[in-house]
Enzyme design. Structure first.
Site, PDB file in Angstrom:
ATOM      1  N   ASP A 216       0.827  -1.202   0.000  1.00 44.51           N
ATOM      2  CA  ASP A 216       0.000   0.000   0.000  1.00 44.51           C
ATOM      3  C   ASP A 216       0.866   1.259   0.000  1.00 44.51           C
ATOM      4  OD1 ASP A 216      -2.791   1.035   0.395  1.00 44.51           O
ATOM      5  OD2 ASP A 216      -1.895   1.908   2.183  1.00 44.51           O
ATOM      6  N   GLU A 275       1.668  -0.652  -5.073  1.00 45.92           N
ATOM      7  CA  GLU A 275       0.633   0.347  -5.341  1.00 45.92           C
ATOM      8  C   GLU A 275       1.368   1.679  -5.346  1.00 45.92           C
ATOM      9  OE1 GLU A 275      -3.162   2.854  -3.858  1.00 45.92           O
ATOM     10  OE2 GLU A 275      -1.460   2.449  -2.587  1.00 45.92           O
TER      11      GLU A 275
HETATM   12  C1  NOJ Z   1      -4.535   2.943  -0.901  1.00 45.62           C
HETATM   13  C2  NOJ Z   1      -5.653   2.011  -0.568  1.00 45.62           C
HETATM   14  O1  NOJ Z   1      -5.986   1.288  -1.721  1.00 45.62           O
HETATM   15  C3  NOJ Z   1      -6.791   2.879  -0.075  1.00 45.62           C
HETATM   16  O2  NOJ Z   1      -7.980   2.156   0.052  1.00 45.62           O
HETATM   17  C4  NOJ Z   1      -6.375   3.512   1.227  1.00 45.62           C
HETATM   18  O3  NOJ Z   1      -7.386   4.399   1.653  1.00 45.62           O
HETATM   19  C5  NOJ Z   1      -5.067   4.269   1.060  1.00 45.62           C
HETATM   20  N1  NOJ Z   1      -4.079   3.564   0.318  1.00 45.62           N
HETATM   21  C6  NOJ Z   1      -4.476   4.564   2.415  1.00 45.62           C
HETATM   22  O4  NOJ Z   1      -3.980   3.398   2.991  1.00 45.62           O
END
Ligand code: NOJ
Length: 545
Positions: A216, A275
């Site tokens: 993440d 991500e």
């Molecule tokens: C990306 C995640 O996919 C999202 O759902 C989240 O709110 C943010 N990162 C913060 O962790």
């Protein structure tokens, strides 16, 4: 806590198959997938019960959004304990059983790792608050004195991704940084204790048998030295174009190199998936250099319009950017953070990824089906978000009082419509919760979803579910569909994409009108079948040549 469970064997061990290079990876959003204990919220027991469904669908791996102990201020992306399962989702034994059962079916399990921030209820943060200003424990986060005469102003001008300032002041007057909600304090990744802790967390899940991690906010861990001001308002608008002092800093790469060394110690080709929202695909490619991660999400593809020229540009650009680093390109149309692509494609282009309008649902579904076949014919790995195989639209009319997305509240209802893609998915039956569980569903499901359930679509050759099943079956039977790092483009009329993949040709008519072309072969699969050498409007066809 059962930390000593023996690691279950991964589906293939010992050999390097590069399984992830062309894998189709299904995203489970645990709270909305299947509810095993009847409390209206999905859980790991529910996931376990539906693993055979995923096997039959034909995916290779499952990525689960966070299921760790969490106060759920951001649906689990605020982690209080990285080694415990939230009671709402089950126990560590459930996680262990889920991994074993998935492996027995030949499915791999990728878990979500949230290293940029934790929950404000995480022990470390609570201790840091207790210890007070100047304490060593505060160094694991970004605590700073405020600006202004009495420290009443935030330490710099950074804005939270969820709206409002990225700083919150605590009782003793210091401020702490949170790029997301105030309940999500950012870790200070310069601190050796933070680095050690995450190496240990990686090993914990690898020992339990996890096949990898979706990382993440992989682009956010390292902040520019001195936390400099940006000097502009509306910083969200800059995110897509500029390198920000809190995103995509060069220092993040050393972290992933150290993680890669850990993963490589384990059998079974465990993977890291970034991500990473970066300004360009070239910047994204830096995350998947040979000694770093294995894959990175392709958000340029996710945000591309349904238009041949734009799609071709993104496809070519993505392949060209990944080729020099030798990583597979990935493709994704939907996830838990964006309006489902059926609804995006039902609306005019250029409206972004947080929509409140249904648009033309029939058009949206037609394009979505076509977009799926296009995606699954491209070289590399593809991500499927739960429910897209059912052709689910986004739920755009959720009443404000049921919404839970923190960005909705921080943006005073002007943004943050992510709940619409998080509505529990329909499995069977004619009434809500459509087999999701026996205790309702935490977000209301539309009455129109009876016809979209797994049971309603199974066996109907025209259904979107059967289209996905057929496409994944063919992709498995003909690995050349996902192999390689290039597509061979063929001449095609304006608005149509045509390319060769081994013994196949894929055509995608992105226009709203039928287009005549000489048939390149016999039809193998079509989102809308062609008739008399004419491609239907908004359709993709796989041809055997
Ligand atoms: C990306 C995640 O996919 C999202 O759902 C989240 O709110 C943010 N990162 C913060 O962790």
């Amino acid at each position: 806590m059962t930390q000593h469970l023996a690691a279950p064997a991964a589906p293939t061990t010992g050999t390097h198959t590069g399984w992830w290079r062309d894998a189709v990876i299904y995203q489970v959003y645990p709270r909305s997938f299947a509810d095993g204990n009847g409390d209206g919220m999905g859980d790991l027991e529910g996931v376990r019960s539906r693993l055979p469904y995923l096997k039959e669908l034909g995916v290779d791996a499952v990525w689960l959004s966070p299921f760790y102990a969490s106060p759920q201020a951001d649906a689990g992306y605020d982690v209080a304990d990285y080694r415990a399962i939230d009671p709402m989702f089950g126990t560590l034994h459930d996680a262990d059983a889920m991994i074993r059962e998935a492996h027995a079916l030949g499915l791999r399990i990728i878990v979500d790792l949230v290293p940029n921030h934790c929950s404000d209820r995480h022990d470390w943060f609570r201790q840091a608050l207790r210890e007070g200003s100047g304490s060593r424990l505060r160094e694991r986060f970004h605590f700073r004195p405020g600006k202004g005469e009495n420290g009443e102003l935030p330490p710099n001008d950074w804005e939270s991704i969820f709206g409002g300032p990225a700083w919150t002041r605590v009782a003793d007057g210091e401020w702490y940084l949170h790029l997301f909600a105030p309940e999500q304090p950012d870790f200070n990744w310069e601190h050796p204790a933070v680095q050690d802790e995450f190496r240990s967390i990686l090993r914990f899940w690898l020992d339990l048998g996890a096949d990898g991690f979706r990382v993440d906010v992989a682009h956010g861990l390292v902040k520019a030295p001195g936390l400099p001001d940006i000097g502009a308002k509306d910083q969200l608008k800059l995110l897509g174009n500029d390198v920000m002092p809190f995103f995509d800093q060069d220092g993040v790469h050393e972290i992933y190199r150290s993680w890669r060394r850990i993963l490589d110690e384990y059998e079974g080709e465990r993977v890291l998936v970034a991500e990473a929202w970066t300004p360009t695909v070239e910047r994204t490619a830096r995350y998947v250099r040979p000694d770093e991660m294995h894959q990175a999400f392709n958000f340029q593809y996710l945000t591309a319009d349904w238009d041949a020229a734009s799609l071709r540009e993104v496809i070519d650009g993505s392949l060209a950017a990944m080729r020099p680093v030798g990583a597979p390109t990935t493709w994704v149309l939907s996830n838990h953070d964006v309006t489902r692509h059926v609804t995006r494609f039902a609306n005019p282009a250029g409206l972004g990824t947080q929509l409140r309008e249904q648009g033309d649902p029939e058009l949206g579904l037609r394009r979505a089906r076509a977009a799926t076949l296009l995606m699954l014919a491209l070289p590399g790995s593809a991500y499927v978000y739960q429910g897209e195989e059912l052709g689910l639209p986004d739920v755009t009319d959720l009443p404000d009082e049921v919404r839970q997305d923190p960005s909705f509240f921080r943006a005073a209802g002007q943004d943050g419509f992510r709940d619409g893609c998080r509505v529990p998915i329909p499995w069977s039956g004619t009434e809500a919760p459509y087999g999701f569980g026996t205790g309702g569903s935490w977000l209301p499901q539309p009455a129109s979803w009876a016809g979209l359930s797994v049971a309603a679509q199974t066996g109907d050759p025209d259904s979107t579910l059967e289209l996905y099943r057929a496409a994944l079956r063919l992709r498995r039977a003909h690995p050349e569909l996902g192999a390689g790092d290039a597509v061979e483009w063929l001449d095609a009329p304006e608005g149509v994409l045509a390319f060769r993949r081994g013994g196949f040709v894929c055509t995608a008519n992105t226009t709203g009108t039928p287009v005549r072309i000489p048939a390149p072969g016999t039809v193998l699969l079509a989102s809308t079948p062609p008739t008399d050498g004419t491609l239907a409007a908004d359709s993709t066809v796989w041809w055997q040549v």
